[in-house]
Design a protein around this motif. Structure first.
Motif, PDB file in Angstrom:
ATOM      1  N   LEU A 234       0.868  -1.279  -0.112  1.00  0.00           N
ATOM      2  CA  LEU A 234       0.198  -0.086  -0.032  1.00  0.00           C
ATOM      3  C   LEU A 234       0.799   1.198   0.080  1.00  0.00           C
ATOM      4  O   LEU A 234       0.557   2.203  -0.556  1.00  0.00           O
ATOM      5  CB  LEU A 234      -0.709   0.041   1.208  1.00  0.00           C
ATOM      6  N   HIS A 235       1.781   1.292   0.711  1.00  0.00           N
ATOM      7  CA  HIS A 235       2.696   2.405   0.870  1.00  0.00           C
ATOM      8  C   HIS A 235       3.356   2.622  -0.491  1.00  0.00           C
ATOM      9  O   HIS A 235       3.501   3.736  -0.700  1.00  0.00           O
ATOM     10  CB  HIS A 235       3.736   2.310   2.050  1.00  0.00           C
ATOM     11  N   ASN A 236       4.196   1.538  -1.182  1.00  0.00           N
ATOM     12  CA  ASN A 236       4.772   1.847  -2.435  1.00  0.00           C
ATOM     13  C   ASN A 236       3.781   2.023  -3.557  1.00  0.00           C
ATOM     14  O   ASN A 236       4.314   2.855  -4.601  1.00  0.00           O
ATOM     15  CB  ASN A 236       5.544   0.600  -2.942  1.00  0.00           C
ATOM     16  N   ALA A 237       2.331   1.725  -3.494  1.00  0.00           N
ATOM     17  CA  ALA A 237       1.416   1.836  -4.399  1.00  0.00           C
ATOM     18  C   ALA A 237       1.073   3.296  -4.377  1.00  0.00           C
ATOM     19  O   ALA A 237       0.682   4.014  -5.331  1.00  0.00           O
ATOM     20  CB  ALA A 237       0.201   0.898  -4.282  1.00  0.00           C
ATOM     21  N   GLY A 238       0.846   3.953  -3.253  1.00  0.00           N
ATOM     22  CA  GLY A 238       0.450   5.242  -3.030  1.00  0.00           C
ATOM     23  C   GLY A 238      -0.680   5.557  -3.576  1.00  0.00           C
ATOM     24  O   GLY A 238      -0.799   6.907  -4.182  1.00  0.00           O
ATOM     25  N   GLY A 239      -1.755   4.850  -3.354  1.00  0.00           N
ATOM     26  CA  GLY A 239      -3.078   5.262  -3.705  1.00  0.00           C
ATOM     27  C   GLY A 239      -3.039   4.893  -5.295  1.00  0.00           C
ATOM     28  O   GLY A 239      -4.263   5.257  -5.707  1.00  0.00           O
ATOM     29  N   ASN A 240      -2.326   4.391  -5.867  1.00  0.00           N
ATOM     30  CA  ASN A 240      -2.434   4.145  -7.369  1.00  0.00           C
ATOM     31  C   ASN A 240      -2.602   2.473  -7.606  1.00  0.00           C
ATOM     32  O   ASN A 240      -1.762   1.740  -7.433  1.00  0.00           O
ATOM     33  CB  ASN A 240      -1.120   4.473  -8.213  1.00  0.00           C
ATOM     34  N   TYR A 241      -3.866   2.350  -7.866  1.00  0.00           N
ATOM     35  CA  TYR A 241      -4.183   0.552  -8.214  1.00  0.00           C
ATOM     36  C   TYR A 241      -3.393   0.157  -9.205  1.00  0.00           C
ATOM     37  O   TYR A 241      -2.695  -0.930  -9.157  1.00  0.00           O
ATOM     38  CB  TYR A 241      -5.631   0.538  -8.541  1.00  0.00           C
ATOM     39  N   LEU A 242      -3.034   0.652 -10.269  1.00  0.00           N
ATOM     40  CA  LEU A 242      -2.306   0.110 -11.432  1.00  0.00           C
ATOM     41  C   LEU A 242      -0.679  -0.240 -10.631  1.00  0.00           C
ATOM     42  O   LEU A 242      -0.523  -1.175 -11.264  1.00  0.00           O
ATOM     43  CB  LEU A 242      -2.404   1.045 -12.474  1.00  0.00           C
ATOM     44  N   LYS A 243      -0.358   0.677 -10.114  1.00  0.00           N
ATOM     45  CA  LYS A 243       1.069   0.468  -9.474  1.00  0.00           C
ATOM     46  C   LYS A 243       1.063  -0.652  -8.586  1.00  0.00           C
ATOM     47  O   LYS A 243       2.089  -1.425  -8.629  1.00  0.00           O
ATOM     48  CB  LYS A 243       1.489   1.804  -8.902  1.00  0.00           C
ATOM     49  N   ALA A 244       0.017  -0.741  -7.785  1.00  0.00           N
ATOM     50  CA  ALA A 244      -0.092  -1.890  -6.564  1.00  0.00           C
ATOM     51  C   ALA A 244      -0.263  -3.209  -7.619  1.00  0.00           C
ATOM     52  O   ALA A 244       0.473  -4.206  -7.172  1.00  0.00           O
ATOM     53  CB  ALA A 244      -1.433  -1.792  -6.108  1.00  0.00           C
ATOM     54  N   VAL A 245      -1.040  -3.280  -8.838  1.00  0.00           N
ATOM     55  CA  VAL A 245      -0.901  -4.486  -9.486  1.00  0.00           C
ATOM     56  C   VAL A 245       0.231  -4.886 -10.169  1.00  0.00           C
ATOM     57  O   VAL A 245       0.731  -5.981 -10.132  1.00  0.00           O
ATOM     58  CB  VAL A 245      -1.982  -4.368 -10.642  1.00  0.00           C
ATOM     59  N   GLN A 246       0.929  -3.753 -10.646  1.00  0.00           N
ATOM     60  CA  GLN A 246       2.299  -3.988 -11.134  1.00  0.00           C
ATOM     61  C   GLN A 246       3.330  -4.563  -9.984  1.00  0.00           C
ATOM     62  O   GLN A 246       4.087  -5.444 -10.520  1.00  0.00           O
ATOM     63  CB  GLN A 246       2.849  -2.803 -11.990  1.00  0.00           C
ATOM     64  N   LEU A 247       3.166  -4.041  -8.859  1.00  0.00           N
ATOM     65  CA  LEU A 247       4.259  -4.631  -7.959  1.00  0.00           C
ATOM     66  C   LEU A 247       3.920  -5.976  -7.588  1.00  0.00           C
ATOM     67  O   LEU A 247       4.833  -6.813  -7.133  1.00  0.00           O
ATOM     68  CB  LEU A 247       3.841  -3.687  -6.490  1.00  0.00           C
TER      69      LEU A 247
END
Length: 376
Positions: A234-247
């Motif tokens: 959650l911290h690394n995604a920073g509210g960005n769902y796409l980034k969370a999926v990529q992580l």
């Protein structure tokens, strides 16, 4: 797409529903939202809700003929404009209709897509997309036609800041005085880059990042995630769902960023100019501009987390295991004497990459500056 499919943004869904229920629909809305916050799915859900034949207080029905066509992004009164590039098959000045089949497929697969994902879908070249004057002609042509089935004709312009000045100027009149029952939904990640005359003709809606609670619920429903790892994600995604999926799914890309960052810092500290030159060439040739920007953002994250680690605050450091292992020895080199300068030079590199500067020169300049800063 229905409101129920949009992650979080509860208050904004309610505000949009009330616009319809109270017959206060503005002719042009500007959704200003950071990447991965859901402006595009929210705009599509809003358009579907407006034209639904059996909408409820909370959502579109999802079953009427209009909703069925919206679900496939194939409603005849739903139109899109988005950044495009020339390709081997589209060599003249391109417009969105040249890529509409790929667009529908990409959005249905990942409604939270970003520009990088979209341009990689339609082209292998290192090009930045734009919305050009020919697009404005197509928009005017479509919106001056009568509606086919729905009450409203809807034009969704995605990444409006990619619109060049000529195109924007040609749309000013129709934005101010559109045909009856015509709705513009403009989407922008960087509204500060838009012409003031565009903003003045729209109702601005600022969409925030996705909150952690709704993000966590969505991720748990789609992925098998250890509860101990969720705070870091959650911290690394920073509210960005796409980034969370990529992580969670793009281990190869994350590993690339980590490997190049460790090489970059080690070579810079060692003043190894031949290796830094080779690394600059690799970063310039292997990644497109959007991935180059993502790599620089990764560098910023690593500098920030190591600075916090240096201040003996491990409880608020969000790093993965390999990053933690590297940072055990690296963090003393990121301190109060260089953190401001490191942040500045990486941000400057990001700025110049975004504005089509020579990637080789930009990365080599970054390398030279890192040599100085990492020895402070």
């Amino acid at each position: 797409m229905q409101f129920s499919q949009v992650i979080g943004q509860t208050q904004y869904k309610q505000d949009l529903r009330e616009l319809v229920q109270q017959s206060r629909i503005s002719h042009a809305l500007l959704f200003a939202a950071p990447e991965g916050a859901g402006a595009l799915p929210l705009a599509i859900a809003f358009a579907q809700y407006i034209n639904c034949e059996n909408r409820s207080v909370t959502d579109s029905c999802g079953m009427c003929p209009s909703c069925v066509k919206y679900a496939k992004l194939q409603h005849p009164d739903l139109h899109f404009a988005f950044p495009v590039v020339t390709t081997s098959s589209v060599k003249s000045t391109p417009v969105s209709d040249n890529f509409i089949a790929q667009w529908r497929e990409a959005v249905l697969k990942q409604p939270y897509l970003n520009v990088d994902m979209w341009l990689e879908t339609i082209s292998d070249d290192n090009k930045q997309g734009s919305i050009q004057k020919e697009e404005s002609k197509e928009i005017l042509r479509k919106l001056n036609l009568k509606t086919y089935e729905a009450e409203y004709k809807v034009m969704i312009i995605w990444m409006t800041e990619k619109m060049n000045e000529t195109c924007a100027n040609k749309l000013l009149k129709i934005l101010e005085e559109p045909p009856a029952k015509t709705l513009f939904l403009l989407i922008s990640e960087h509204p500060e880059e838009l012409m003031a005359t565009i903003i003045s003709r729209t109702q601005l809606i600022r969409i925030p990042k996705i909150d952690n609670q709704n993000m966590a619920e969505k991720l748990r429903s789609e992925f098998s995630i250890n509860d101990a790892d969720m705070p870091t994600i959650l911290h690394n995604a920073g509210g960005n769902y796409l980034k969370a999926v990529q992580l969670l799914t793009s281990d190869e890309a994350n590993e690339d960023f980590y490997n190049y960052f460790t090489q970059l810092t080690r070579f810079a500290y060692a003043k190894n100019l031949p290796e830094l030159t080779n690394l600059s060439d690799t970063l310039a040739s292997k990644f497109g501009r959007e991935k180059q920007k993502s790599f620089l953002e990764y560098c910023l994250k690593m500098f920030r987390e190591n600075f916090i680690l240096n201040y003996k605050k491990p409880e608020i450091v969000y790093l993965y295991k390999t990053e933690k292992d590297f940072s055990e020895k690296f963090h003393p080199f990121i301190n109060e004497r260089n953190i401001s300068a490191l942040t500045k030079i990486v941000n400057e590199a990001h700025y110049h990459i975004e504005r089509n500067g020579s990637a080789k020169i930009i990365f080599f300049d970054l390398c030279l500056k890192l040599i100085v800063q990492l020895r402070k």
